[in-house]
Enzyme design. Sequence first.
Site, PDB file in Angstrom:
ATOM      1  N   LYS A 125      -1.846 -25.031  21.295  1.00 54.72           N
ATOM      2  CA  LYS A 125      -1.550 -23.597  21.228  1.00 54.72           C
ATOM      3  C   LYS A 125      -0.394 -23.271  20.293  1.00 54.72           C
ATOM      4  CE  LYS A 125       0.725 -23.705  25.820  1.00 54.72           C
ATOM      5  NZ  LYS A 125       0.284 -25.089  26.156  1.00 54.72           N
ATOM      6  N   ASN A 148       6.089 -18.428  24.172  1.00 51.88           N
ATOM      7  CA  ASN A 148       6.338 -19.818  24.545  1.00 51.88           C
ATOM      8  C   ASN A 148       6.638 -20.714  23.351  1.00 51.88           C
ATOM      9  OD1 ASN A 148       6.271 -21.763  26.835  1.00 51.88           O
ATOM     10  ND2 ASN A 148       4.585 -22.668  25.675  1.00 51.88           N
ATOM     11  N   HIS A 198       0.095 -29.350  34.591  1.00 50.02           N
ATOM     12  CA  HIS A 198       0.931 -28.489  35.447  1.00 50.02           C
ATOM     13  C   HIS A 198       0.316 -28.251  36.834  1.00 50.02           C
ATOM     14  CE1 HIS A 198       3.336 -27.801  31.946  1.00 50.02           C
ATOM     15  NE2 HIS A 198       2.415 -27.098  31.318  1.00 50.02           N
TER      16      HIS A 198
END
Length: 477
Positions: A125, A148, A198
């Site tokens: 990403k 981010n 995660h």
Amino acid sequence: MIPITYLAGQSVALFGLGGSGLATAKALVAGGAFVNAWDDSPAALDKASAEGIHLFDLHQADWSAFVALILAPGAPLTHPEPHWSAALASAAGVPIIGDIELFCRERAHVSPGAPMIAITGTNGKSTTTALIAHILRDAGIDVQLGGNIGTPILDLEPLSLERVQDRVYVVECSSFQIDLAPSLNPSVGVLLNLTPDHLDRHGTMENYATIKQRLVEASDFAVVGRDDDWCEAIFQYLKRAGHSVVGIANSRPNALASVCYEAGRLRRAFALPGLKTLEENLFDLARAPALRGAHNGQNAAAAFAACERLGLAHDEIGLGMRGFPGLAHRMEQIGRKGKVLFVNDSKATNADAAEKALESFDDIFWIAGGKAKAGGIDSLRPLFGKIAKAFLIGEAAPAFAATLEGAVACEQCGTLDAAVAAAARDAAASDAPEPVVLLSPACASYDQFANFEQRGDAFREQVLGLLAEDAVQGALF
């Protein structure tokens, strides 16, 4: 800075005063909100106080006075258990949101329709986000890049009250940020891929995928990878729902997609009723050195589809891809000394990440090692034939040498500077047409460096020193 004006005159709680939290507090204050901020770190509290942020221990707060808790994405919302501030807010019925949500609400308040491209996925990403921003900037568009990827979203230039289409926000979103952004509604939403990640924060893979799906489901136009089962299911769901969506594909067999990567090229694949699949060549990635490797095929396909949606012509997109410099520490091409190419892939802190770099080159003089991760490098064995020699550093050196024994020549160098010197020496003596000195450690850095960035910076500095020596010698002779 983007002042958050829609909360003017209202009281909010804010937990987390790191980089994005401090930026959020300042944006709220600039917009006229009353901020009550706190952090578990005394150092963060001291820094915020020095910046003039009002501190209040939220353990002692009257939560009925707050219209929202702004929670840092690093603080758990649900798993393994809610952060104490989130638990207090939930008990009081106070909404819990993050900085991406504040941006989305402010966008709706002052600049509806401001173009926003939001990118998420387990892998790739950051590269895709940076690539999209580069292509748009290269085409003369005012791009604000953040989220981010580094710059907090509220540190970007303000939303425009007039000519809202002139400024495009390109935002990388983690699953933590999406979970705190119920109003996230990008103009173009990109979901690259999904693999387990995660899960300590999301509980299950199903929960993780559901959170990622929100970004594309709420977008005006969705770009979804079709190379894994989770994303394929999301793509099919959006198609059935009549959502405006295109697929991108890299490795999935027979995946009909609007933009595919195959044999080094981007192409469009589509079918008309009663006809065979039609194909259109779009771009040869051999012309974009920073997008080398099959793993970048999906990133490039996503960027192509997103930029095409914003109205860029194919030649504009191709020009931007050719000039893309890549990201620091992610297969970053530092330079050449004679025929030897030096590549900084310090971000590869495990074997899965190093695999992408090893797949992308031949005749590799590989610098690896550091603080080993579980599993070591045994999974890379099918790629050992690409490695001319390994130069091992850090705590993992003996274990890596044992794995490589009998398959790859190796030298235990101990430190990075010794490894760079040895690898540069041996690569220069190689008969290969393009030997590559590749730092792709497959390890964490913290046995010798504070983080992978420091390790990559040290590699870059040493390589640039070698190149400078070459330049001096050339000038003398």
